[in-house]
Design an enzyme around this catalytic site. Structure first.
Site, PDB file in Angstrom:
ATOM      1  CE1 TYR A  53      -9.246 123.913  97.634  1.00 31.67           C
ATOM      2  CE2 TYR A  53      -8.442 121.715  97.108  1.00 31.67           C
ATOM      3  CZ  TYR A  53      -9.456 122.544  97.519  1.00 31.67           C
ATOM      4  OH  TYR A  53     -10.696 122.015  97.825  1.00 31.67           O
ATOM      5  CB  SER A 104      -9.861 118.851  99.889  1.00 26.62           C
ATOM      6  OG  SER A 104      -9.698 118.208  98.629  1.00 26.62           O
TER       7      SER A 104
HETATM    8  P1  NAP Z   1     -17.724 126.661  94.902  1.00 24.77           P
HETATM    9  O1  NAP Z   1     -18.810 125.965  94.152  1.00 24.77           O
HETATM   10  O2  NAP Z   1     -16.608 127.303  94.150  1.00 24.77           O
HETATM   11  O3  NAP Z   1     -18.410 127.761  95.854  1.00 24.77           O
HETATM   12  C1  NAP Z   1     -17.600 128.539  96.677  1.00 24.77           C
HETATM   13  C2  NAP Z   1     -18.444 129.308  97.651  1.00 24.77           C
HETATM   14  O4  NAP Z   1     -17.556 130.003  98.560  1.00 24.77           O
HETATM   15  C3  NAP Z   1     -19.302 130.376  97.013  1.00 24.77           C
HETATM   16  O5  NAP Z   1     -20.485 130.487  97.777  1.00 24.77           O
HETATM   17  C4  NAP Z   1     -18.450 131.649  97.153  1.00 24.77           C
HETATM   18  O6  NAP Z   1     -19.209 132.825  97.165  1.00 24.77           O
HETATM   19  C5  NAP Z   1     -17.833 131.405  98.511  1.00 24.77           C
HETATM   20  N1  NAP Z   1     -16.569 132.117  98.772  1.00 24.77           N
HETATM   21  C6  NAP Z   1     -15.399 132.037  98.088  1.00 24.77           C
HETATM   22  N2  NAP Z   1     -14.474 132.830  98.658  1.00 24.77           N
HETATM   23  C7  NAP Z   1     -15.064 133.398  99.741  1.00 24.77           C
HETATM   24  C8  NAP Z   1     -14.638 134.307 100.729  1.00 24.77           C
HETATM   25  N3  NAP Z   1     -13.388 134.799 100.737  1.00 24.77           N
HETATM   26  N4  NAP Z   1     -15.518 134.689 101.686  1.00 24.77           N
HETATM   27  C9  NAP Z   1     -16.783 134.202 101.695  1.00 24.77           C
HETATM   28  N5  NAP Z   1     -17.247 133.332 100.787  1.00 24.77           N
HETATM   29  C10 NAP Z   1     -16.396 132.948  99.809  1.00 24.77           C
HETATM   30  O7  NAP Z   1     -17.040 125.686  95.969  1.00 24.77           O
HETATM   31  P2  NAP Z   1     -17.377 124.162  96.376  1.00 24.77           P
HETATM   32  O8  NAP Z   1     -16.806 123.266  95.351  1.00 24.77           O
HETATM   33  O9  NAP Z   1     -18.785 124.036  96.793  1.00 24.77           O
HETATM   34  O10 NAP Z   1     -16.412 123.998  97.648  1.00 24.77           O
HETATM   35  C11 NAP Z   1     -16.853 124.231  98.974  1.00 24.77           C
HETATM   36  C12 NAP Z   1     -15.757 123.748  99.914  1.00 24.77           C
HETATM   37  O11 NAP Z   1     -15.519 122.352  99.686  1.00 24.77           O
HETATM   38  C13 NAP Z   1     -14.408 124.440  99.716  1.00 24.77           C
HETATM   39  O12 NAP Z   1     -13.775 124.634 100.955  1.00 24.77           O
HETATM   40  C14 NAP Z   1     -13.633 123.447  98.865  1.00 24.77           C
HETATM   41  O13 NAP Z   1     -12.241 123.596  99.030  1.00 24.77           O
HETATM   42  C15 NAP Z   1     -14.137 122.134  99.427  1.00 24.77           C
HETATM   43  N6  NAP Z   1     -13.975 121.009  98.495  1.00 24.77           N
HETATM   44  C16 NAP Z   1     -14.607 120.975  97.286  1.00 24.77           C
HETATM   45  C17 NAP Z   1     -14.393 119.885  96.435  1.00 24.77           C
HETATM   46  C18 NAP Z   1     -15.066 119.777  95.087  1.00 24.77           C
HETATM   47  O14 NAP Z   1     -14.718 118.854  94.319  1.00 24.77           O
HETATM   48  N7  NAP Z   1     -15.983 120.630  94.734  1.00 24.77           N
HETATM   49  C19 NAP Z   1     -13.540 118.859  96.820  1.00 24.77           C
HETATM   50  C20 NAP Z   1     -12.911 118.930  98.051  1.00 24.77           C
HETATM   51  C21 NAP Z   1     -13.139 120.006  98.882  1.00 24.77           C
HETATM   52  P3  NAP Z   1     -19.219 133.838  95.879  1.00 24.77           P
HETATM   53  O15 NAP Z   1     -19.813 133.071  94.732  1.00 24.77           O
HETATM   54  O16 NAP Z   1     -20.048 135.004  96.311  1.00 24.77           O
HETATM   55  O17 NAP Z   1     -17.778 134.188  95.628  1.00 24.77           O
END
Ligand code: NAP
Length: 248
Positions: free
Chosen positions: A157, A143
């Site tokens: 985080y 991130s």
């Molecule tokens: P999100 O919309 O919150 O989705 C999270 C996903 O991870 C869901 O499919 C969830 O499944 C799954 N998950 C959570 N905990 C888990 C676990 N312990 N084991 C297996 N699956 C798990 O997240 P996102 O925003 O797409 O983020 C994806 C990645 O990108 C993350 O690593 C995040 O830190 C990174 N990121 C995101 C952003 C942003 O702005 N969105 C920015 C920088 C980095 P369930 O629904 O079944 O729990």
């Protein structure tokens, strides 16, 4: 392109976009999720409707027995793994370091750091030429927070993403000679549900004017960078980071 792609946390947000794009590029895709089965099955159905192949597997990446079962299911149902996207990640309610409990810190480290290590370990055991595999690629989700630190929001985080950066650098060097390329993508502020889980669903709208491109990003824009790093187009790229941040 042919191969087997495992996307952890592939049921929503960036993971779901990566699973969809991976399937359209010809991968057989495993969509891992933790608890929201309906969301995972919806991505599988979408991929099947577009003549792709995908399965959904529930597993908590922070639990070793779950990770072992996840990879065994991929072996059995899709065949030899060629690509892993360590995407599953969580953040918790915005708060200052002075107010963080030990339980919170252990939860976030377990999913974001230990989970990525365990999944990479199982992928290496299958893909490394030193283990009799055919090689492959791993992309870790870091991130922009690793660079910015996320003060007053979630320094915990941000620190897990700093760990992912160092993990990427070290692992890339460790397995580059065994046919595995390891790289990372650092998203900026992307429209997904993760901001609601931090207690501020409108976070992207609040911050978008601080982004040089003056907008939040879409999951598909991150997925395209991930798919490029997995692909043969990136055949000489290892230990690298792509910032998908609108210039932030
Ligand atoms: P999100 O919309 O919150 O989705 C999270 C996903 O991870 C869901 O499919 C969830 O499944 C799954 N998950 C959570 N905990 C888990 C676990 N312990 N084991 C297996 N699956 C798990 O997240 P996102 O925003 O797409 O983020 C994806 C990645 O990108 C993350 O690593 C995040 O830190 C990174 N990121 C995101 C952003 C942003 O702005 N969105 C920015 C920088 C980095 P369930 O629904 O079944 O729990």
């Amino acid at each position: 392109m042919h191969g087997v792609l495992l996307v952890t946390g592939g049921s929503r947000g960036i993971g779901a976009a990566t699973a969809r794009l991976g399937a359209s590029a010809g991968y057989r895709v495993c969509i891992n999720y933790r608890c929201n089965r309906q969301a995972a099955e919806a991505v599988v159905d979408e991929i099947a409707a577009a003549a792709g192949e995908a399965i959904a597997v529930a597993a908590d990446v922070a639990v070793e027995a779950d990770v072992m079962r996840l990879f065994e299911t991929v072996d059995r149902e899709l065949g030899p793994l060629t690509a892993l996207v360590n995407n599953a990640g969580i953040l918790e309610r915005q708060c200052r370091v002075a107010d963080m409990s030990a339980e919170r810190l252990m939860r976030i480290l377990a999913t974001n750091v230990t989970g990525s290590f365990l999944c990479a370990r199982e992928a290496i055991r299958r893909m490394s030429t030193a283990h009799g595999g055919q090689g492959g690629a791993i992309v870790n989700l870091s991130s922009v927070a690793a660079r910015l630190g996320a003060p007053n929001e979630y320094v915990d985080y941000a620190a897990t993403k700093g760990a992912i950066d160092t993990f990427t650098t070290g692992l890339a060097k460790e397995v580059a000679g065994e046919g595995i390329r390891v790289n990372a993508v650092r998203p900026g502020i992307i429209y997904t549900d993760i901001h609601a889980s931090g207690g501020e669903p409108g976070r992207v709208e609040r911050l978008k004017d601080t982004v040089p491109m003056q907008r939040g990003g879409q999951s598909e824009e991150v997925a395209r960078a991930i798919l490029w790093l997995l692909s043969e187009e990136a055949s000489y790229t290892a230990g690298s980071f792509i910032d998908v941040t609108g210039g932030r």
